[in-house]
Scaffold this motif. Structure first.
Motif, mmCIF file in Angstrom:
data_model
loop_
_atom_site.group_PDB
_atom_site.id
_atom_site.type_symbol
_atom_site.label_atom_id
_atom_site.label_comp_id
_atom_site.label_asym_id
_atom_site.label_seq_id
_atom_site.Cartn_x
_atom_site.Cartn_y
_atom_site.Cartn_z
ATOM 1 N N ALA A 45 -4.093 9.877 15.679
ATOM 2 C CA ALA A 45 -4.178 11.342 15.787
ATOM 3 C C ALA A 45 -4.853 11.976 14.576
ATOM 4 C CB ALA A 45 -2.776 11.925 15.964
ATOM 5 N N GLY A 46 -5.262 11.156 13.602
ATOM 6 C CA GLY A 46 -5.985 11.676 12.448
ATOM 7 C C GLY A 46 -5.106 12.087 11.286
ATOM 8 N N HIS A 47 -3.870 11.602 11.258
ATOM 9 C CA HIS A 47 -2.944 11.934 10.171
ATOM 10 C C HIS A 47 -2.768 10.722 9.258
ATOM 11 C CE1 HIS A 47 -2.002 15.613 12.271
ATOM 12 N NE2 HIS A 47 -1.726 14.917 13.355
ATOM 13 N N ALA A 48 -2.968 10.935 7.974
ATOM 14 C CA ALA A 48 -2.800 9.861 6.995
ATOM 15 C C ALA A 48 -1.324 9.496 6.863
ATOM 16 C CB ALA A 48 -3.349 10.297 5.639
ATOM 17 N N LEU A 49 -1.075 8.228 6.574
ATOM 18 C CA LEU A 49 0.293 7.772 6.329
ATOM 19 C C LEU A 49 0.695 8.119 4.907
ATOM 20 C CD1 LEU A 49 0.236 4.204 7.939
ATOM 21 C CD2 LEU A 49 0.877 6.382 9.002
ATOM 22 N N ASP A 50 1.970 8.382 4.714
ATOM 23 C CA ASP A 50 2.499 8.571 3.365
ATOM 24 C C ASP A 50 3.381 7.368 3.018
ATOM 25 O OD1 ASP A 50 4.986 9.000 4.635
ATOM 26 O OD2 ASP A 50 4.865 11.174 4.414
ATOM 27 N N ASP A 51 3.955 7.394 1.842
ATOM 28 C CA ASP A 51 4.768 6.261 1.394
ATOM 29 C C ASP A 51 5.931 5.988 2.334
ATOM 30 O OD1 ASP A 51 3.073 5.948 -0.754
ATOM 31 O OD2 ASP A 51 4.440 6.848 -2.217
ATOM 32 N N ALA A 52 6.573 7.031 2.841
ATOM 33 C CA ALA A 52 7.704 6.849 3.757
ATOM 34 C C ALA A 52 7.246 6.188 5.064
ATOM 35 C CB ALA A 52 8.383 8.189 4.049
ATOM 36 N N ASP A 53 6.071 6.572 5.559
ATOM 37 C CA ASP A 53 5.531 5.950 6.770
ATOM 38 C C ASP A 53 5.242 4.472 6.539
ATOM 39 O OD1 ASP A 53 5.373 8.412 8.236
ATOM 40 O OD2 ASP A 53 3.432 8.854 7.297
ATOM 41 N N ARG A 54 4.741 4.162 5.358
ATOM 42 C CA ARG A 54 4.325 2.786 5.073
ATOM 43 C C ARG A 54 5.497 1.865 4.734
ATOM 44 N NH1 ARG A 54 -0.139 5.473 1.860
ATOM 45 N NH2 ARG A 54 -1.975 5.327 3.166
ATOM 46 N N ALA A 55 6.639 2.414 4.346
ATOM 47 C CA ALA A 55 7.768 1.593 3.881
ATOM 48 C C ALA A 55 8.202 0.516 4.876
ATOM 49 C CB ALA A 55 8.942 2.478 3.474
ATOM 50 N N PRO A 56 8.453 0.827 6.155
ATOM 51 C CA PRO A 56 8.875 -0.244 7.075
ATOM 52 C C PRO A 56 7.780 -1.281 7.315
ATOM 53 C CG PRO A 56 8.815 1.887 8.218
ATOM 54 C CD PRO A 56 8.489 2.143 6.782
ATOM 55 N N TRP A 57 6.554 -0.831 7.294
ATOM 56 C CA TRP A 57 5.412 -1.737 7.461
ATOM 57 C C TRP A 57 5.340 -2.716 6.294
ATOM 58 C CZ3 TRP A 57 0.668 -1.128 4.502
ATOM 59 C CH2 TRP A 57 -0.383 -1.946 4.921
ATOM 60 N N LEU A 58 5.449 -2.194 5.078
ATOM 61 C CA LEU A 58 5.414 -3.071 3.899
ATOM 62 C C LEU A 58 6.578 -4.051 3.906
ATOM 63 C CD1 LEU A 58 4.304 -0.585 1.138
ATOM 64 C CD2 LEU A 58 3.146 -2.699 1.776
ATOM 65 N N ARG A 59 7.766 -3.587 4.301
ATOM 66 C CA ARG A 59 8.934 -4.464 4.363
ATOM 67 C C ARG A 59 8.697 -5.598 5.357
ATOM 68 N NH1 ARG A 59 11.198 -5.778 0.763
ATOM 69 N NH2 ARG A 59 11.083 -7.849 1.552
ATOM 70 N N ALA A 60 8.115 -5.261 6.519
ATOM 71 C CA ALA A 60 7.818 -6.281 7.527
ATOM 72 C C ALA A 60 6.804 -7.296 6.997
ATOM 73 C CB ALA A 60 7.311 -5.628 8.809
ATOM 74 N N LEU A 61 5.784 -6.806 6.282
ATOM 75 C CA LEU A 61 4.800 -7.726 5.694
ATOM 76 C C LEU A 61 5.446 -8.607 4.631
ATOM 77 C CD1 LEU A 61 1.701 -5.379 5.320
ATOM 78 C CD2 LEU A 61 1.956 -7.288 6.911
ATOM 79 N N ALA A 62 6.265 -8.005 3.780
ATOM 80 C CA ALA A 62 6.955 -8.779 2.734
ATOM 81 C C ALA A 62 7.867 -9.829 3.357
ATOM 82 C CB ALA A 62 7.737 -7.845 1.815
ATOM 83 N N ASP A 63 8.528 -9.499 4.450
ATOM 84 C CA ASP A 63 9.383 -10.482 5.142
ATOM 85 C C ASP A 63 8.557 -11.656 5.654
ATOM 86 O OD1 ASP A 63 11.606 -8.895 4.639
ATOM 87 O OD2 ASP A 63 11.720 -8.094 6.692
ATOM 88 N N ARG A 64 7.372 -11.380 6.172
ATOM 89 C CA ARG A 64 6.501 -12.464 6.665
ATOM 90 C C ARG A 64 5.990 -13.321 5.503
ATOM 91 N NH1 ARG A 64 4.288 -10.992 11.865
ATOM 92 N NH2 ARG A 64 3.193 -12.989 11.863
ATOM 93 N N VAL A 65 5.665 -12.686 4.384
ATOM 94 C CA VAL A 65 5.232 -13.423 3.188
ATOM 95 C C VAL A 65 6.368 -14.322 2.718
ATOM 96 C CG1 VAL A 65 4.679 -13.132 0.733
ATOM 97 C CG2 VAL A 65 3.451 -11.794 2.457
ATOM 98 N N SER A 66 7.560 -13.785 2.645
ATOM 99 C CA SER A 66 8.728 -14.548 2.210
ATOM 100 C C SER A 66 9.005 -15.723 3.143
ATOM 101 C CB SER A 66 9.948 -13.624 2.147
ATOM 102 O OG SER A 66 11.091 -14.338 1.755
#
Length: 171
Positions: A45-66
């Motif tokens: 929709a053309g809206h940039a993500l903020d830190d709160a939006d990115r938090a669950p995504w980063l956690r999911a990526l970190a879980d996969r890395v781990s």
């Protein structure tokens, strides 16, 4: 070895990351596939993500890395990882996380994003990515590569950088 291929949208993270994973004989994880549906809808929709939006995504990526590290498997991850604290979160998930930052100018990024089809990230969000970008600091394990060249040249530079990191022979 865990390699995080990072950069703004349009830098070639997914393309370079997939090719590196293939060359290293490692699995590839495209961070775009891990975004929650709400994030994808927001960006579409053309809206940039903020830190709160990115938090669950980063956690999911970190879980996969781990999980990869715990299983003794290497992994190549393509994700924006625009801010130092995002990269720190990924590095805290496993030892030996190394970053490959693909850099390019705004004009080239806009041109590439505008030309691609089937992706949720619109060209109008390119500037927001550059606004959030914090380049690798000297103490961060990794390398920075110019991603404005053609794909074969960028891949050659990426393979050389990973081999220099200690990734061994790259096919």
């Amino acid at each position: 070895m865990i390699v995080v291929v990072l950069g703004v949208t349009g830098s070639g993270k997914s393309t370079v990351g997939a090719a590196l994973a293939d060359a290293l004989g490692m699995p590839f994880l495209d961070g775009d596939a891990v975004h929650p549906a709400a994030n994808v809808a927001r960006m579409r929709a053309g809206h940039a993500l903020d830190d709160a939006d990115r938090a669950p995504w980063l956690r999911a990526l970190a879980d996969r890395v781990s999980a990869s590290a715990d299983a003794g498997r290497g992994l190549v991850v393509a994700c924006s990882a625009l801010k130092r604290r995002y990269r720190d979160e990924l590095r805290s998930a496993a030892p030996g996380v190394w970053c490959l930052h693909l850099v390019l100018d705004r004009h080239t990024a806009r041109r590439r994003v505008a030309a691609r089809t089937g992706h949720f990230m619109p060209a109008e969000l390119v500037d927001s990515q550059f606004d959030d970008l914090e380049p690798l600091d000297p103490d961060e394990p990794g390398a920075t590569l110019d991603a404005t060249g053609d794909l074969p040249a960028t891949l050659a530079l990426a393979r050389s950088a990973v081999a220099g990191f200690g990734g061994g022979a790259v096919r």
